[in-house]
Design an enzyme around this catalytic site. Structure first.
Site, mmCIF file in Angstrom:
data_model
loop_
_atom_site.group_PDB
_atom_site.id
_atom_site.type_symbol
_atom_site.label_atom_id
_atom_site.label_comp_id
_atom_site.label_asym_id
_atom_site.label_seq_id
_atom_site.Cartn_x
_atom_site.Cartn_y
_atom_site.Cartn_z
ATOM 1 C CG ASP A 175 32.856 15.667 20.720
ATOM 2 O OD1 ASP A 175 33.703 15.517 21.627
ATOM 3 O OD2 ASP A 175 31.708 15.200 20.782
ATOM 4 C CG ASP A 219 32.659 9.465 22.826
ATOM 5 O OD1 ASP A 219 32.931 8.355 22.343
ATOM 6 O OD2 ASP A 219 33.304 9.987 23.756
#
Length: 198
Positions: A11, A13
């Site tokens: 992922d 952020d």
């Protein structure tokens, strides 16, 4: 045909860069300490390293897809500058359904790419000959872990970003990660152990 290979999906952020909400200024994207060397460790071992990220900013009308691309260019530049690290592929979902808050008609739709749906992982597997059953997903949200399990991957939750809030029950919903790591460096160390690459 070449045999399929495992991958580590990341992922963005809260895992690679500091969680800062919707980043309107490209220069406000900053790596979490230790991330570049962790990615470089995967690179050095020849493990396919792939970004998979929900990026609903375009659907919400906050900024353009070009801005998302510019953020990813900065991310890659910072990884390279800090540790000579790189991502083998980048996938993101700019779409958002109307009930979730999509307003820009171009990007407001239901998408199989939006986590916890598995579209990004399936696309990556098809395009890069990956074995999802031998792969790992590292995220800071319950939806990251859910996506991993929906695709048959091992789901790892890091405690950076929203990870701590997910574990305390204050964010999203309860999930069952296969491993809980302090940060990406700890996640990569565990992954390497699982793959016999310590």
């Amino acid at each position: 045909m070449n045999p399929t290979k495992p991958a580590v999906f990341l992922d963005r952020d809260g895992v690679l860069n500091v969680e800062a909400g919707y980043i309107h200024n490209v220069t406000d994207l900053h790596l979490i300490p230790g991330v570049a060397s962790a990615v470089r460790r995967l690179n050095d071992l020849g493990i396919f390293c792939c970004l998979v990220s929900n990026q609903s900013g375009p659907a919400r009308g906050y900024y353009s897809v070009d801005h998302v691309e510019a953020l990813h260019q900065r991310l890659c530049k910072l990884l390279q500058a800090e540790a000579g690290a790189y991502l083998d592929a980048l996938y993101y979902c700019p779409y958002l359904s109307p009930p979730e808050g999509g307003t820009n008609p171009e990007f407001t739709l239901w998408s199989t790419w939006r986590k916890p749906n598995t579209g990004m992982l399936i696309a990556a597997a098809w395009e890069h000959n990956l074995d999802l059953s031998q792969s790992f997903m590292v995220g800071d949200k319950a939806t990251d872990v859910d996506m991993a399990h929906n695709a048959g991957c091992c789901g790892i939750l890091v405690q950076t970003g929203f990870g701590g809030s997910v574990l305390s029950g204050a964010y999203q919903h309860h999930t069952q990660p296969d491993y809980i790591a302090t940060d990406l460096a700890a996640a990569v160390a565990w992954i390497c152990g699982q793959m016999g690459n310590l």
